[in-house]
Design an enzyme around this catalytic site. Sequence first.
Site, mmCIF file in Angstrom:
data_model
loop_
_atom_site.group_PDB
_atom_site.id
_atom_site.type_symbol
_atom_site.label_atom_id
_atom_site.label_comp_id
_atom_site.label_asym_id
_atom_site.label_seq_id
_atom_site.Cartn_x
_atom_site.Cartn_y
_atom_site.Cartn_z
ATOM 1 N N HIS A 201 45.194 42.672 45.725
ATOM 2 C CA HIS A 201 44.551 42.707 44.406
ATOM 3 C C HIS A 201 43.822 41.387 44.116
ATOM 4 O O HIS A 201 44.392 40.315 44.309
ATOM 5 C CB HIS A 201 45.628 42.958 43.330
ATOM 6 C CG HIS A 201 45.107 42.921 41.929
ATOM 7 N ND1 HIS A 201 45.793 42.329 40.894
ATOM 8 C CD2 HIS A 201 43.953 43.409 41.397
ATOM 9 C CE1 HIS A 201 45.093 42.465 39.777
ATOM 10 N NE2 HIS A 201 43.975 43.112 40.051
HETATM 11 CA CA CA Z 1 41.193 44.129 46.736
#
Ligand code: CA
Length: 408
Positions: A201
């Site tokens: 992320h």
């Molecule tokens: Ca990513």
Amino acid sequence: ENGITRPKGHKVTYHYNSTVEDMHFGKTHPMKPWRLTLAKHLILGYGLQHTMDTHEAVAAGKDQVSRFHDPHYVEFLSQVSPTTFDELCRDPRFAKAIPPKHPGDNVDLGPYNLSTSPGADCPVFADMSTYLFLYTGATLAAARQLVSDTSDIAINWSGGLHHAHKAEASGFCYINDIVLAILEMLKRWPRVLYIDIDVHHGDGVEEAFQREPRVMTLSFHRYGTYDESQPGHKFFPGTGDVSDRGLRGTIGEHFALNVPIGAGIDDRQYGGLFEAIVGRAFEAYKPSAIVLQCGADSLGGDRLGQFNLNIKQHGECIAFVKALGVPLLLLGGGGYTARNVARAWCHETALATDNTLPPNIPMDLIPEPRAFQGHGNGNGQLYPAFPPNKHINECKDDQLEMMVKKLD
Ligand code: CA
Ligand code: TV1
Ligand code: ZN
């Protein structure tokens, strides 16, 4: 002649610095800057340097880095080395940045999540200041080329370090070159779209712009429990659920998008998801420019990743974004099986310059013998199926379809 030509109708610039490639995070640390040398040698072997302008990067200044980061943190980074670390830790200016020690921590953490303990994500290593300010300088130079219209696609494979926070290193990232590049681009353009295909992320970039509607952040990433054997262990960094859409109650709400994905996603599934979501985000947001973090740890066979993408599909994401036709900053990021990283970024450099490489790498271009030690796929091909890692078919089509609807 191998048919490699300059692109017609657009200009590409390539930003690099060989000093960055020679750095060592530590013997067993998964981040290997020499993967950049591998990539560069493949790029040079194919003659792609003749299709773009190449720029040797100069170090970013402390003042430039402080446009996002805390000035004390920047000062610390500019002075830190294995020999100065202990002394800097005793400096009262930085003492308050030392996190409290939790029982069970297996590494001792110093100020700003930096550490000299073996096994630390963000180690203090020799010449690290030089490394940090150089990769940042390369990204800033690339961004400035776009802003001044002297480039349509600017590339820095040594950048893309998306986890760094305002006053904290995280996940192998110290200076968030992406945030600094976007800030540079906002001087000229009203809206910038950030897309992140690293398997992790893009939390640092999302957090930096969580109150900012002029930047939309969109990350695709592995999310959830690391594996069956340890139910409490979350895939790093543990953030980026679909419900995470920017800071509630601020004008930045709804300008962050997250696509959390299970282990084992394949080319067809990822391609469908990527094109549906990026296509809609582009239409709705109408960005004036795009920053694409091309982390190669989303490839199959990656040492840390859990996806099963081939280089062909990873490249198709880059080609899809390029075809949107706005100024484009291409950055690196993760990527821990070095030979695959080199092949992916070489292929993507070819795509940026409208070139197609033959599917087999000629023997004389195979870069470094050490790159072919270890497991599988040392057969000199560019795009082939990787030995899939053990996480296959956990990723369900119906869940992926739901995601597209939820994000609409
Ligand atoms: Ca990513
Ligand atoms: C030293 C030596 C450090 C061996 C780190 C894998 C190591 C890892 C190492 C490692 C490793 C992580 C966590 C740590 C939770 C934390 C560039 C307290 C074999 C953009 C960063 C992943 C990804 C961090 C960066 C992650 C990027 N995974 N061996 N560390 N613990 N940290 O899980 O997005 O690719 O693994
Ligand atoms: Zn990553």
